[in-house]
Design a protein around this motif. Structure first.
Motif, PDB file in Angstrom:
ATOM      1  N   PRO A  96       0.951  -1.133  -0.159  1.00 34.77           N
ATOM      2  CA  PRO A  96       0.070   0.259  -0.186  1.00 34.77           C
ATOM      3  C   PRO A  96       0.805   1.348   0.074  1.00 34.77           C
ATOM      4  CG  PRO A  96      -0.804  -1.542   1.357  1.00 34.77           C
ATOM      5  CD  PRO A  96       0.558  -2.010   1.098  1.00 34.77           C
ATOM      6  N   ASN A  97       0.582   2.236  -0.718  1.00 33.46           N
ATOM      7  CA  ASN A  97       0.936   3.810  -0.733  1.00 33.46           C
ATOM      8  C   ASN A  97       0.067   4.751  -0.821  1.00 33.46           C
ATOM      9  OD1 ASN A  97       0.692   4.142  -3.624  1.00 33.46           O
ATOM     10  ND2 ASN A  97       2.421   2.514  -3.949  1.00 33.46           N
ATOM     11  N   SER A  98       0.373   5.915  -1.023  1.00 40.75           N
ATOM     12  CA  SER A  98      -0.483   6.866  -1.109  1.00 40.75           C
ATOM     13  C   SER A  98      -1.329   7.174  -2.264  1.00 40.75           C
ATOM     14  CB  SER A  98       0.116   8.469  -0.756  1.00 40.75           C
ATOM     15  OG  SER A  98       1.226   8.389  -1.804  1.00 40.75           O
ATOM     16  N   SER A  99      -0.737   6.527  -3.458  1.00 42.56           N
ATOM     17  CA  SER A  99      -1.426   6.770  -4.779  1.00 42.56           C
ATOM     18  C   SER A  99      -2.391   5.407  -4.925  1.00 42.56           C
ATOM     19  CB  SER A  99      -0.327   6.733  -5.892  1.00 42.56           C
ATOM     20  OG  SER A  99       0.149   7.788  -5.885  1.00 42.56           O
ATOM     21  N   GLU A 100      -2.064   4.393  -4.214  1.00 41.88           N
ATOM     22  CA  GLU A 100      -2.876   3.248  -4.416  1.00 41.88           C
ATOM     23  C   GLU A 100      -2.623   2.235  -3.128  1.00 41.88           C
ATOM     24  OE1 GLU A 100      -3.272  -0.891  -6.786  1.00 41.88           O
ATOM     25  OE2 GLU A 100      -1.411   0.275  -7.646  1.00 41.88           O
ATOM     26  N   PRO A 101      -3.515   2.809  -2.080  1.00 45.92           N
ATOM     27  CA  PRO A 101      -3.604   2.252  -0.556  1.00 45.92           C
ATOM     28  C   PRO A 101      -4.125   0.796  -0.709  1.00 45.92           C
ATOM     29  CG  PRO A 101      -5.365   3.659  -0.920  1.00 45.92           C
ATOM     30  CD  PRO A 101      -4.618   3.868  -2.309  1.00 45.92           C
ATOM     31  N   MET A 102      -3.538  -0.158  -1.366  1.00 46.39           N
ATOM     32  CA  MET A 102      -4.209  -1.491  -1.648  1.00 46.39           C
ATOM     33  C   MET A 102      -2.916  -2.216  -1.566  1.00 46.39           C
ATOM     34  SD  MET A 102      -7.287  -0.602  -4.231  1.00 46.39           S
ATOM     35  CE  MET A 102      -6.497   0.597  -5.008  1.00 46.39           C
ATOM     36  N   LEU A 103      -3.225  -3.653  -1.054  1.00 41.21           N
ATOM     37  CA  LEU A 103      -2.447  -4.687  -1.134  1.00 41.21           C
ATOM     38  C   LEU A 103      -2.453  -5.585  -2.432  1.00 41.21           C
ATOM     39  CD1 LEU A 103       0.105  -6.500   0.056  1.00 41.21           C
ATOM     40  CD2 LEU A 103      -1.735  -7.667   1.595  1.00 41.21           C
ATOM     41  N   ARG A 104      -1.683  -5.600  -3.276  1.00 38.11           N
ATOM     42  CA  ARG A 104      -1.809  -6.513  -4.609  1.00 38.11           C
ATOM     43  C   ARG A 104      -0.781  -7.459  -4.813  1.00 38.11           C
ATOM     44  NH1 ARG A 104      -0.576  -4.098  -9.782  1.00 38.11           N
ATOM     45  NH2 ARG A 104      -0.352  -2.114  -8.726  1.00 38.11           N
ATOM     46  N   ILE A 105      -1.150  -8.639  -5.024  1.00 42.62           N
ATOM     47  CA  ILE A 105      -0.223  -9.778  -5.274  1.00 42.62           C
ATOM     48  C   ILE A 105      -0.359 -10.257  -6.546  1.00 42.62           C
ATOM     49  CG2 ILE A 105       0.549 -12.118  -4.317  1.00 42.62           C
ATOM     50  CD1 ILE A 105      -1.608  -9.999  -1.933  1.00 42.62           C
ATOM     51  N   THR A 106       0.730 -10.344  -7.312  1.00 39.56           N
ATOM     52  CA  THR A 106       0.577 -11.012  -8.730  1.00 39.56           C
ATOM     53  C   THR A 106       1.491 -12.196  -8.756  1.00 39.56           C
ATOM     54  OG1 THR A 106       0.448  -8.773  -9.768  1.00 39.56           O
ATOM     55  CG2 THR A 106       1.096 -10.265 -11.130  1.00 39.56           C
ATOM     56  N   THR A 107       1.064 -13.232  -9.677  1.00 37.53           N
ATOM     57  CA  THR A 107       1.863 -14.608  -9.758  1.00 37.53           C
ATOM     58  C   THR A 107       2.016 -14.854 -11.261  1.00 37.53           C
ATOM     59  OG1 THR A 107      -0.158 -15.979  -9.508  1.00 37.53           O
ATOM     60  CG2 THR A 107       1.279 -15.632  -7.657  1.00 37.53           C
ATOM     61  N   ASP A 108       3.182 -15.388 -11.530  1.00 37.37           N
ATOM     62  CA  ASP A 108       3.274 -15.827 -12.886  1.00 37.37           C
ATOM     63  C   ASP A 108       3.782 -17.255 -12.840  1.00 37.37           C
ATOM     64  OD1 ASP A 108       4.616 -16.126 -15.410  1.00 37.37           O
ATOM     65  OD2 ASP A 108       6.286 -15.138 -14.991  1.00 37.37           O
ATOM     66  N   ALA A 109       2.811 -17.971 -13.413  1.00 29.99           N
ATOM     67  CA  ALA A 109       2.919 -19.610 -13.446  1.00 29.99           C
ATOM     68  C   ALA A 109       2.557 -19.897 -14.895  1.00 29.99           C
ATOM     69  CB  ALA A 109       1.992 -20.187 -12.687  1.00 29.99           C
ATOM     70  N   ALA A 110       3.805 -20.518 -15.675  1.00 27.55           N
ATOM     71  CA  ALA A 110       3.794 -20.978 -17.055  1.00 27.55           C
ATOM     72  C   ALA A 110       3.168 -19.728 -17.855  1.00 27.55           C
ATOM     73  CB  ALA A 110       2.847 -21.966 -17.163  1.00 27.55           C
ATOM     74  N   GLY A 111       3.931 -18.664 -17.737  1.00 19.15           N
ATOM     75  CA  GLY A 111       3.511 -17.458 -18.516  1.00 19.15           C
ATOM     76  C   GLY A 111       1.992 -16.898 -18.496  1.00 19.15           C
ATOM     77  N   LYS A 112       1.665 -17.358 -17.483  1.00 19.64           N
ATOM     78  CA  LYS A 112       0.038 -16.622 -17.323  1.00 19.64           C
ATOM     79  C   LYS A 112       0.086 -16.123 -15.876  1.00 19.64           C
ATOM     80  CE  LYS A 112      -4.798 -17.813 -16.461  1.00 19.64           C
ATOM     81  NZ  LYS A 112      -5.786 -19.003 -16.359  1.00 19.64           N
ATOM     82  N   ASP A 113      -0.390 -14.698 -16.005  1.00 17.77           N
ATOM     83  CA  ASP A 113      -0.130 -13.762 -14.808  1.00 17.77           C
ATOM     84  C   ASP A 113      -1.652 -13.773 -14.256  1.00 17.77           C
ATOM     85  OD1 ASP A 113       2.254 -12.956 -15.354  1.00 17.77           O
ATOM     86  OD2 ASP A 113       1.670 -11.153 -16.064  1.00 17.77           O
ATOM     87  N   ARG A 114      -1.812 -13.733 -12.875  1.00 19.84           N
ATOM     88  CA  ARG A 114      -3.169 -13.753 -12.185  1.00 19.84           C
ATOM     89  C   ARG A 114      -2.825 -12.868 -10.902  1.00 19.84           C
ATOM     90  NH1 ARG A 114      -6.024 -19.151 -10.681  1.00 19.84           N
ATOM     91  NH2 ARG A 114      -7.620 -17.598 -10.024  1.00 19.84           N
TER      92      ARG A 114
END
Length: 511
Positions: A96-114
């Motif tokens: 989280p930061n002032s511009s985007e006060p949210m917790l975001r998690i990205t994963t990369d598995a076999a070239g596919k992002d979620r």
């Protein structure tokens, strides 16, 4: 007996008028195509300044927080790995930061992002949607082309912008002396030229900064290749190794998910006043896994990130405080914030947005001035006038439709690109039968109605709780209403009258 030179007379070859016309048409088409690219880059760049706000607009129900504990981050990270399944190569945690006060998690598995958002307790709150945001940034950075070729083309556009700035100043020696001189109400061409020159002068430092940083960012691949050839016998990887954090020693054997909590503790000890902004995790379920922490320290500096990299055993194997970076690293770190206005908060972003609109206007007005000069010299180009007007007002309509498509079907990643391309082609097709005034009106009304629909649908169906998303809806809705209202201003009597091409060619595109 007459004397002759003894030389066989040579027949001079001269191109036929048809050949000359074909070459001129090709020259005009090439120039207009590059102008269209330049305009698209300026327009999407202006919108990309607000990429954080657009991401919040696409996810108005995501949990908001000012800070989050290491335990919650670890729980959210582990839950995201479980959702992604086996074979996760990388994971990225946006704190989280002032511009985007949210917790975001990205994963990369076999070239596919979620991607997921999580709450302050570390529970996943749903998958993130950013179809419009991703489409917009990729259109600006590489024009939706293969990454290397697209970036090079955008970089060349930055070089061209620099050339235009320098040549424009040299070609107008009185441009600074006449900085506040406007000839309004007379010749439309002179009026447009004065506005063009005034905006050029007023925004010159900004225009120079944007073109220079854009050129360097876009041509970075070529710059690295040249350095590799000159210094490392063509080995570009050695150039990247000078700036990129090394990865941990590879070991593909399976292991439990990486534990980030001891790393958080060590980072807090080394940088007690810092704020962890981003975490990049390599091979999170392998023994050769590791994590890199980007820690923001001095908010008043553009290059304010301390970097710490840990292996699975929590050993710190790489450390680069911002204060110890060399001049080259500081310049590289400042390029993106300077180019996009991602520093200084909302005031700087608004200033970049307004100045970016001015730069976009310059890209539009320059072509209209050229077309008006041709017309004044008795060499009008009605086809190019229609095509340019279709491009100028087709792009806002196409971008608005792409945003509406991403909002209506967030799971269809290819939909924004398809809608953008379809509307762009439709406007170009309309240029074969509509005069510039009608094309401009069609583009304005289509853009306005689409923006208004986006704001109403988003505000009515999404249950907006984020104030930034609500402000975005209000701004989009009011702008859309203003554009759509030009229909009534253009035809106050309710009966549309076609304007002559000569009178309408510059008016529709510059409003």
């Amino acid at each position: 007996m007459s004397k002759t030179s003894g030389k066989t007379p040579q027949r001079s070859w001269a191109p036929s008028p048809a050949f000359v016309r074909a070459v001129l048409n090709g020259h005009g088409a090439l120039g207009l195509a590059f102008a269209a690219v330049f305009y698209l880059i300026c327009l999407t760049g202006t919108l990309s300044v607000f990429v954080d706000e657009f991401r919040r607009w696409e996810n108005p129900g995501a949990p908001r927080m000012e800070q989050v504990s290491p335990d919650a981050v670890q729980q959210a990270f582990t839950a995201a790995l479980d959702q992604a399944g086996p074979g996760v190569e990388h994971a990225f945690i946006h704190m989280p930061n002032s511009s985007e006060p949210m917790l975001r998690i990205t994963t990369d598995a076999a070239g596919k992002d979620r991607e997921w958002y999580a709450d302050a307790d570390g529970h996943l709150a749903g998958e993130a949607h950013q179809g419009w945001t991703e489409f917009l940034t990729r259109l600006h950075i590489n024009l939706q082309l293969p990454r290397v070729w697209g970036r090079v083309l955008v970089g060349l556009a930055g070089v061209a912008m620099l050339s235009l700035l320098i040549s424009g100043i040299l070609a107008h020696p009185r441009v600074f002396r006449d900085a506040f001189h406007l000839r309004l109400g007379g010749s439309r061409r002179l009026q447009e030229a004065d506005i063009h020159n005034r905006i050029s002068v007023w925004g010159l430092p900004f225009h120079f900064l944007i073109s220079l940083t854009g050129a360097v960012l876009g041509l970075s691949t070529i710059i690295v290749a040249a350095l590799g050839l000159a210094v490392f016998q063509g080995d570009t990887q050695k150039v990247y190794d000078l700036f990129v954090v090394p990865e941990p020693v590879e070991d593909a054997r399976a292991a439990p998910p990486l534990d980030l909590r001891p790393m958080f503790a060590e980072v807090a000890r080394r940088s007690p006043q810092g704020h962890v902004g981003f975490i990049r995790i390599e091979h999170p379920t392998e023994r050769g896994g590791g994590a890199r922490f980007d820690v923001e320290t001095a908010p008043e500096l553009l290059t304010n990130v301390d970097v710490y990299a840990f292996d699975r055993a929590n050993r710190l194997y790489y450390e680069k405080p911002a204060a110890k970076t060399n001049l080259g690293e500081q310049i590289l770190g400042a390029l993106a914030p300077l180019h996009f206005g991602w520093y200084g908060g909302a005031i700087v972003k608004i200033a970049y947005g307004l100045l970016g609109l001015g730069l976009t206007y310059l890209a539009v007005g320059g072509v209209y001035i050229w077309l008006a000069r041709r017309r004044d010299k008795g060499r009008p180009a009605p086809v190019w006038e229609r095509v340019w007007t279709a491009i100028v007002w087709g792009q806002p309509a196409a971008l608005a439709m792409a945003a509406l498509g991403a909002l209506a079907a967030p799971g269809m990643a290819a939909l924004p690109l398809g809608l953008w391309a379809g509307v762009s082609l439709a406007m170009l097709a309309a240029a074969t039968s509509l005069a510039p005034a009608r094309l401009a009106l069609t583009g304005r009304v289509a853009t306005g109605l689409t923006m208004l629909a986006s704001a109403l649908i988003h505000g009515g169906l999404s249950g907006v709780t984020d104030p930034v998303a609500a402000i975005a809806d209000l701004t989009i809705g009011l702008a859309g209403l203003a554009l759509a209202a030009t229909l009534f201003k253009a035809f106050p009597q309710g009966a549309p009258k076609e304007q002559p091409l000569k009178a309408a060619s510059t008016g529709g595109g510059n409003r």
